[in-house]
Enzyme design. Structure first.
Site, PDB file in Angstrom:
ATOM      1  CB  CYS A 152      -0.911   0.012   1.233  1.00  0.00           C
ATOM      2  SG  CYS A 152      -2.158  -1.269   1.173  1.00  0.00           S
TER       3      CYS A 152
HETATM    4  N1  LIG Z   1      -2.780  -5.969   1.965  1.00  0.00           N
HETATM    5  C1  LIG Z   1      -3.178  -4.880   2.578  1.00  0.00           C
HETATM    6  O1  LIG Z   1      -2.778  -4.624   3.714  1.00  0.00           O
HETATM    7  C2  LIG Z   1      -4.153  -3.912   1.934  1.00  0.00           C
HETATM    8  C3  LIG Z   1      -4.755  -2.952   2.754  1.00  0.00           C
HETATM    9  C4  LIG Z   1      -5.654  -2.075   2.191  1.00  0.00           C
HETATM   10  C5  LIG Z   1      -5.915  -2.139   0.823  1.00  0.00           C
HETATM   11  N2  LIG Z   1      -5.297  -3.069   0.043  1.00  0.00           N
HETATM   12  C6  LIG Z   1      -5.649  -3.101  -1.372  1.00  0.00           C
HETATM   13  O2  LIG Z   1      -6.533  -4.196  -1.597  1.00  0.00           O
HETATM   14  C7  LIG Z   1      -6.298  -4.780  -2.873  1.00  0.00           C
HETATM   15  C8  LIG Z   1      -5.983  -6.250  -2.715  1.00  0.00           C
HETATM   16  O3  LIG Z   1      -4.799  -6.379  -1.965  1.00  0.00           O
HETATM   17  P1  LIG Z   1      -4.355  -7.725  -1.266  1.00  0.00           P
HETATM   18  O4  LIG Z   1      -3.248  -7.370  -0.351  1.00  0.00           O
HETATM   19  O5  LIG Z   1      -5.522  -8.465  -0.749  1.00  0.00           O
HETATM   20  O6  LIG Z   1      -3.769  -8.511  -2.539  1.00  0.00           O
HETATM   21  P2  LIG Z   1      -3.407 -10.066  -2.609  1.00  0.00           P
HETATM   22  O7  LIG Z   1      -2.399 -10.196  -3.673  1.00  0.00           O
HETATM   23  O8  LIG Z   1      -3.113 -10.589  -1.243  1.00  0.00           O
HETATM   24  O9  LIG Z   1      -4.765 -10.737  -3.067  1.00  0.00           O
HETATM   25  C9  LIG Z   1      -5.333 -10.530  -4.321  1.00  0.00           C
HETATM   26  C10 LIG Z   1      -6.006 -11.825  -4.747  1.00  0.00           C
HETATM   27  O10 LIG Z   1      -6.657 -11.580  -5.990  1.00  0.00           O
HETATM   28  C11 LIG Z   1      -6.492 -12.729  -6.814  1.00  0.00           C
HETATM   29  N3  LIG Z   1      -6.738 -12.319  -8.184  1.00  0.00           N
HETATM   30  C12 LIG Z   1      -5.909 -11.675  -9.035  1.00  0.00           C
HETATM   31  N4  LIG Z   1      -6.536 -11.445 -10.198  1.00  0.00           N
HETATM   32  C13 LIG Z   1      -7.791 -11.940 -10.083  1.00  0.00           C
HETATM   33  C14 LIG Z   1      -8.903 -12.011 -10.939  1.00  0.00           C
HETATM   34  N5  LIG Z   1      -8.876 -11.467 -12.150  1.00  0.00           N
HETATM   35  N6  LIG Z   1     -10.001 -12.641 -10.495  1.00  0.00           N
HETATM   36  C15 LIG Z   1     -10.049 -13.189  -9.261  1.00  0.00           C
HETATM   37  N7  LIG Z   1      -9.020 -13.155  -8.394  1.00  0.00           N
HETATM   38  C16 LIG Z   1      -7.908 -12.519  -8.802  1.00  0.00           C
HETATM   39  C17 LIG Z   1      -5.103 -13.202  -6.487  1.00  0.00           C
HETATM   40  O11 LIG Z   1      -4.924 -14.571  -6.841  1.00  0.00           O
HETATM   41  C18 LIG Z   1      -5.042 -12.968  -4.977  1.00  0.00           C
HETATM   42  O12 LIG Z   1      -5.489 -14.092  -4.261  1.00  0.00           O
HETATM   43  C19 LIG Z   1      -5.181  -3.956  -3.499  1.00  0.00           C
HETATM   44  O13 LIG Z   1      -5.730  -2.955  -4.274  1.00  0.00           O
HETATM   45  C20 LIG Z   1      -4.484  -3.360  -2.305  1.00  0.00           C
HETATM   46  O14 LIG Z   1      -3.820  -2.156  -2.627  1.00  0.00           O
HETATM   47  C21 LIG Z   1      -4.435  -3.984   0.583  1.00  0.00           C
END
Ligand SMILES: NC(=O)c1ccc[n+]([C@@H]2O[C@H](COP(=O)([O-])OP(=O)(O)OC[C@H]3O[C@@H](n4cnc5c(N)ncnc54)[C@H](O)[C@@H]3O)[C@@H](O)[C@H]2O)c1
Length: 441
Positions: free
Chosen positions: A282
């Site tokens: 992030c």
């Molecule tokens: N990790 C954090 O602490 C956090 C906090 C706030 C916001 N975010 C935001 O949330 C979003 C997700 O982050 P995250 O950390 O959960 O990512 P992540 O990589 O842990 O998880 C994303 C998931 O999406 C799946 N994926 C990818 N393409 C896909 C598709 N087309 N269809 C279905 N599944 C798909 C991946 O396989 C993965 O399991 C990002 O935009 C991130 O910036 C993350």
């Protein structure tokens, strides 16, 4: 002004009714650090939740009730999968049966630091295929202001369905802080903004019985900007304090002592702490979504660019500190054994993404140091330029220099100070020890 025909009103009323009595079929696209805890929260609240992920491994793990996210208990997942409240699939045709869908897919940067919208695009293409009346779609992935309206909506509205009348579209930023024992998905206030007022009120209704507090805002753009303000605030303040740490180092002042004393001011000050650089999915990334969007509008986001420059320089600053400290012990960096304590991007989590420890290891190896690391959460690193297995903490005893890059609470700091010949502490984890072998950032 949209006119609501009786049939369309029925599909909206039906959705409201289903949300109210928790019979709405809830879908979450992307079961990572954000999507999995959210899916579990709605399942615990009594909804039937279907997670959709392109990773077959994650799908299998969810269906086995096996958690791969630290903040989610496998015991909770086992119970929810057994009771039929939680299931996962990689088959997007289930979207046809779902009433609500939250999109939680990655939003990384391209090498050029431009937004990589390919994951949102792929999820939206599937949604457009299976969009049906009465569907509520909420984007949660962090992104630039305007994404929901300018990027997502045209893809969804290509058919005959009208937003705010036939289907509903919101943005709600995810604020989860992995590893935070006090604030979890369930008790972090949820900001939500819809493309139309009806969308906002449905989004608000969706979250309000499950999460502790919902904060509706006037539009999806405002909701998108809220998240970027929060993360830009952190990123720029960390950069400011990192620069202060460099100044303090030149002036032989303990920056941590300065911050702790300043933090006693009961108003107008909030402490931020320096470190070896920014990490995670992030803070180092999201502000560049905002600067990219500003550039499109002919405006340079100067704070963000400067903060990015300062933060990106921190691994080099730590490297210089290691080199000078080794030289003070009559040792060159080349050929010295350097042991890194903690490689995850922050304390007590298992996430290596964008970790500054990786930059540091790479820089050390390039300069000829022999690098080892300990991290109870990360057992190996196999990346393009780093290939290492974790070793016991006792390696610090034989290392010429040990660097505390991430201050995991399980490390034995007392033993470290007693036995390691030289320690560069990037996190103030050795606060209270004034031993001559301890060098602070
Ligand atoms: N990790 C954090 O602490 C956090 C906090 C706030 C916001 N975010 C935001 O949330 C979003 C997700 O982050 P995250 O950390 O959960 O990512 P992540 O990589 O842990 O998880 C994303 C998931 O999406 C799946 N994926 C990818 N393409 C896909 C598709 N087309 N269809 C279905 N599944 C798909 C991946 O396989 C993965 O399991 C990002 O935009 C991130 O910036 C993350």
């Amino acid at each position: 002004m949209l006119t609501e025909t009786p049939t369309l009103l029925t599909s909206r009323r039906q959705l409201e009714e289903r949300i109210r009595n928790r019979t709405a079929a809830v879908g979450i696209i992307g079961l990572g650090y954000v999507g999995l805890p959210l899916a579990v929260e709605f399942a615990k609240a009594g909804f039937r939740v279907t997670g959709i992920d392109v990773s077959d491994t994650k799908v299998e793990q969810v269906n086995r009730g096996d958690s791969y996210v630290l903040d989610v208990q496998s015991s909770d997942m086992e119970e929810l999968t057994r009771s039929g409240h939680l299931r996962a699939t990689s088959d997007f045709s289930v979207l046809a049966e779902l009433d609500t869908v939250n999109i939680c897919v990655p939003t990384p940067l391209r090498k050029s630091k431009d937004p990589d919208m390919s994951y949102i695009a792929a999820a939206s293409e599937q949604l457009a295929r299976y969009l049906h009346p009465g569907m509520l779609i909420i984007l949660e992935s962090t992104t630039y202001p305007g994404t929901t309206e300018e990027f997502l909506l045209p893809m969804l509205q290509a058919g005959s369905l009208e937003v705010g009348r036939d289907f509903f579209l919101c943005f709600s930023p995810e604020r989860v802080d992995p590893g935070n024992p006090s604030f979890r998905t369930s008790n972090i206030p949820k900001v939500v903004g819809g493309v139309t007022p009806v969308c906002t009120s449905l989004g608000e209704m969706f979250y309000q019985d499950v999460l502790s507090r919902v904060v509706p805002v006037s539009s999806s753009r405002v909701a998108e900007m809220v998240k970027l303000l929060e993360n830009t605030f952190r990123m720029t303040n960390i950069a400011m304090v990192n620069e202060l740490a460099i100044m303090c180092s030149r002036m032989s002042i303990n920056v941590w002592e300065v911050i702790d004393a300043a933090a006693t001011k009961p108003f107008g000050f909030m402490p931020f702490y320096p470190g070896p650089g920014l990490g995670g999915h992030c803070i180092p990334i999201d502000p560049f979504y905002l600067s990219w969007k500003s550039r499109q509008l002919g405006m340079e986001a100067r704070f963000i660019e400067l903060a990015g420059y300062i933060n990106a320089g921190m691994p080099q600053f730590v490297l210089d500190k290691i080199q000078v400290s080794l030289n003070d012990h009559d040792k060159p960096l080349r050929g010295s054994r350097v042991h890194i304590m903690g490689v995850a991007y922050k304390r007590d989590i298992d996430d290596l993404r964008e970790s500054p420890a990786l930059d540091l290891i790479h820089l050390l190896q390039k300069r000829g140091a022999i690098v080892s690391y300990s991290d109870p959460f990360i057992h190996q690193i196999h990346l393009e330029n780093i290939d290492l297995e974790a070793v016991p903490e006792s390696f610090a005893e034989a290392a010429d220099c040990t660097v505390v890059a991430t201050d995991h609470s399980g490390f034995d700091y007392e033993k470290l100070v007693a036995r390691a010949p030289l320690i560069v502490d990037c996190r103030n984890s050795l606060k209270g020890y004034s031993s001559p072998n301890v060098v602070r950032l």
